[in-house]
Design an enzyme around this catalytic site. Structure first.
Site, PDB file in Angstrom:
ATOM      1  N   ASP A 191       0.893  -1.167   0.000  1.00  0.00           N
ATOM      2  CA  ASP A 191       0.000   0.000   0.000  1.00  0.00           C
ATOM      3  C   ASP A 191       0.925   1.209   0.000  1.00  0.00           C
ATOM      4  O   ASP A 191       1.576   1.489   1.010  1.00  0.00           O
ATOM      5  CB  ASP A 191      -0.863  -0.014   1.268  1.00  0.00           C
ATOM      6  CG  ASP A 191      -1.856   1.136   1.293  1.00  0.00           C
ATOM      7  OD1 ASP A 191      -1.508   2.233   0.808  1.00  0.00           O
ATOM      8  OD2 ASP A 191      -2.968   0.945   1.814  1.00  0.00           O
ATOM      9  N   HIS A 192       0.976   1.908  -1.127  1.00  0.00           N
ATOM     10  CA  HIS A 192       2.021   2.935  -1.213  1.00  0.00           C
ATOM     11  C   HIS A 192       1.787   4.091  -0.237  1.00  0.00           C
ATOM     12  O   HIS A 192       2.698   4.843   0.046  1.00  0.00           O
ATOM     13  CB  HIS A 192       2.202   3.428  -2.656  1.00  0.00           C
ATOM     14  CG  HIS A 192       1.208   4.471  -3.083  1.00  0.00           C
ATOM     15  ND1 HIS A 192      -0.074   4.170  -3.440  1.00  0.00           N
ATOM     16  CD2 HIS A 192       1.323   5.810  -3.189  1.00  0.00           C
ATOM     17  CE1 HIS A 192      -0.710   5.290  -3.759  1.00  0.00           C
ATOM     18  NE2 HIS A 192       0.115   6.308  -3.624  1.00  0.00           N
ATOM     19  N   HIS A 254      -6.026   2.743   1.280  1.00  0.00           N
ATOM     20  CA  HIS A 254      -5.244   3.863   1.823  1.00  0.00           C
ATOM     21  C   HIS A 254      -5.934   4.551   3.000  1.00  0.00           C
ATOM     22  O   HIS A 254      -5.333   4.798   4.037  1.00  0.00           O
ATOM     23  CB  HIS A 254      -4.997   4.917   0.739  1.00  0.00           C
ATOM     24  CG  HIS A 254      -4.424   4.375  -0.534  1.00  0.00           C
ATOM     25  ND1 HIS A 254      -3.497   3.361  -0.550  1.00  0.00           N
ATOM     26  CD2 HIS A 254      -4.627   4.715  -1.829  1.00  0.00           C
ATOM     27  CE1 HIS A 254      -3.175   3.103  -1.807  1.00  0.00           C
ATOM     28  NE2 HIS A 254      -3.852   3.906  -2.599  1.00  0.00           N
TER      29      HIS A 254
HETATM   30  C1  BG6 Z   1      -3.588   5.111  -6.142  1.00  0.00           C
HETATM   31  C2  BG6 Z   1      -4.910   5.236  -6.821  1.00  0.00           C
HETATM   32  O1  BG6 Z   1      -3.573   3.982  -5.300  1.00  0.00           O
HETATM   33  O2  BG6 Z   1      -3.348   6.278  -5.372  1.00  0.00           O
HETATM   34  C3  BG6 Z   1      -4.957   6.495  -7.685  1.00  0.00           C
HETATM   35  O3  BG6 Z   1      -5.142   4.097  -7.639  1.00  0.00           O
HETATM   36  C4  BG6 Z   1      -4.591   7.706  -6.877  1.00  0.00           C
HETATM   37  O4  BG6 Z   1      -6.247   6.651  -8.259  1.00  0.00           O
HETATM   38  C5  BG6 Z   1      -3.287   7.484  -6.123  1.00  0.00           C
HETATM   39  O5  BG6 Z   1      -4.460   8.807  -7.753  1.00  0.00           O
HETATM   40  C6  BG6 Z   1      -3.012   8.626  -5.176  1.00  0.00           C
HETATM   41  O6  BG6 Z   1      -1.732   8.495  -4.664  1.00  0.00           O
HETATM   42  P1  BG6 Z   1      -0.886   9.744  -4.202  1.00  0.00           P
HETATM   43  O7  BG6 Z   1       0.361   9.149  -3.654  1.00  0.00           O
HETATM   44  O8  BG6 Z   1      -0.679  10.592  -5.428  1.00  0.00           O
HETATM   45  O9  BG6 Z   1      -1.716  10.457  -3.174  1.00  0.00           O
END
Ligand code: BG6
Length: 495
Positions: A191-192, A254
């Site tokens: 989960d990034h 997230h």
């Molecule tokens: C991803 C989603 O997991 O997270 C995207 O699939 C979203 O739709 C992105 O734009 C948002 O990540 P960050 O790091 O730019 O807030």
């Protein structure tokens, strides 16, 4: 002082990282730049190699040349040629489809060769960056080819990208499929958001300080707001997004992780499972919504213009905005609403958690009745301006006693400078060092889906009739403001 050096850990284990779907965006945008950063910081083993696997017919040299061409675009700092060249030399490529057992046989012989050449000690990190439809297939084939078996002291781990299932049943089925060929300890569901420094800092903030924890509960906290707002639309990802929508794309993973970190009890240690045990308890404690509550406590929206995006149906019912009111049923949080909202094409890019405290209990200041005092709030800013803001009341200078709100604000960059990062460094490094703290465990994914499933069901049964219902560049549909106004509250930061 070099803060990076201060926090430097041990060098990761030697290993070969195999990226499935290596021709996709993630490899060049995030994974390779993250590996470069790790190498630059001395955290990557010198006995390390990458093998890209993808359908595309490409010679190894072409694959390397393409990555080299893209690297300056996606690197987060100026590329040092000696570090980059050493990494690039150790990038290999195997082409083939994921359904074909021949692909895995070719991969197997390449792995044997690379392992010997680069001294990676039989340690393999398989990274699934393929379409989700083939996650189980790839794992299965790897199992059949003997590439997941840990022997002779070597390790075999698998990172799975999102989305992990599209509902509770499919997530359970995927857990089962992976469980047939891997032990849970070998599976790293990524989960990034958990790779973001400020998200990780939530734990440090709460559990490395003594002054916040005593008030971190229903006695002092009125409500919690979690906002993840994006200004971008679906950016050409219509195909995927049409099958997902904001609830699946952002909330189940997230946002629930943010909620879990804010609400969890102190773990008994920082061991991966001790921390994950506490996070999963929160996900399980999210009060399931009844059908009526889905109607009164959730809001969905779609921005004007979404239906004309590439690969989006002109009659699409996919939500690009969600707002929810949830409760966490436990002693600490009973009765405290958690308001979550996320959406695309909103007014401002901002991810933050707002802890809204209660009002002071009685009127002390004659000319400033308690109900006109702005209660304290603590804002944990995750992006783009990473920091922490505390608002409190102060006396406005002068002979008359008058009060006004002031802010104490801390910015990460003021203290630590900007750390060039893709957000994937920590997660890749943790996987190479067997630290699963920041990854989802099977039960966590299922608990997250359990909480969103009633919403998916009601939304499916009652397709939206008013889409599109918000202007691009706004704060979402009016009902989102109403959700809070109904409780006498309002979203912070959407003035
Ligand atoms: C991803 C989603 O997991 O997270 C995207 O699939 C979203 O739709 C992105 O734009 C948002 O990540 P960050 O790091 O730019 O807030």
């Amino acid at each position: 002082m070099d803060k990076a050096k201060e926090t430097r850990g041990r060098v990761a284990d030697p290993c070969t990282m195999v990226i499935y779907g290596a021709y996709g965006d993630l490899t060049k945008r995030k994974l390779i730049p993250a590996l470069y950063n790790l190498a630059h910081d001395g955290l990557l083993s010198k006995d390390f190699a990458v093998i890209g696997v993808a359908r595309k017919e490409l010679a190894e040299e072409q694959f390397r040349a393409q990555l080299a061409e893209e690297m300056p675009k996606f690197a987060t700092a100026k590329v040092q040629p000696e570090v980059w060249d050493a990494l690039l030399k150790r990038i290999y490529y195997v082409s083939g489809t994921f359904e074909d057992p021949g692909t895995y046989q070719r991969l197997k012989s390449t792995l044997e060769k690379v392992d010997k050449e680069c001294g990676t000690k039989g340690n393999f990190l398989h990274y699934l960056s393929t379409p989700p439809g083939v996650f189980a297939e790839v794992a299965n084939q790897l199992g059949a080819a003997g590439l997941l078996t840990e022997d002779d002291g070597s390790w075999r781990r698998l990172i799975v990208e999102k989305p992990f299932g599209t509902d509770l049943a499919s997530a359970r089925a995927l857990n089962k499929d992976l469980g047939r060929v891997l032990k849970e300890s070998q599976i790293y569901r990524i989960d990034h958001y958990l790779g973001k420094e400020t998200v990780q800092n939530l734990m440090a903030f709460r559990f490395a300080n003594v002054i916040f924890e005593p008030v971190w509960n229903r006695r002092y906290i009125d409500s919690v707001q979690i906002t993840v707002a994006e200004t971008v639309g679906v950016e050409g990802r219509g195909n995927y997004y049409e099958t997902a929508g904001a609830l699946r794309d952002m909330v189940q993973n997230h946002m629930f992780q943010l909620l879990a970190l804010v609400a969890m009890e102190p773990p008994i240690s920082f061991q991966a499972d001790a921390v994950r045990d506490e996070r999963v308890k929160i996900l399980r404690a999210i009060q399931p919504l009844s059908d009526d509550e889905v109607l009164s406590r959730t809001v969905r929206g779609q921005y004007k213009g979404y239906r004309t995006e590439k690969n989006v149906s002109p009659a699409s019912a996919t939500e690009t905005f969600v707002a929810l009111k949830l409760y966490v049923d436990n002693w600490r949080w009973a009765g405290v609403p958690f308001y979550l909202r996320t959406g695309k094409s909103l007014k401002k890019r901002i991810s933050e958690v707002v802890i809204q405290f209660k009002r002071p209990p009685f009127t002390l200041f004659r000319d400033t009745p308690v109900d006109t005092l702005e209660p304290n709030s603590l804002i944990l800013q995750i992006q783009p301006d990473e920091g922490i803001n505390m608002s409190f009341q102060a006396k406005i200078p002068g002979a008359v006693v008058r009060l006004g709100g002031v802010e104490m604000s801390f910015k990460y960059t003021d203290y630590f400078g900007a750390t060039p990062s893709t957000g994937y460094e920590r997660l890749l490094y943790d996987c190479m060092t067997a630290d699963a703290t920041l990854f989802h465990r099977a039960d966590m994914v299922e608990a997250g889906w359990c909480a969103v499933q009633p919403i998916l069901d009601v939304w499916k049964a009652l397709p939206p009739r008013n889409f599109p219902n918000y202007e691009a560049g706004s704060w979402g549909p009016k009902e989102s403001e109403d959700l809070l106004a109904h409780d006498g509250r309002r979203w912070k930061g959407s003035e």
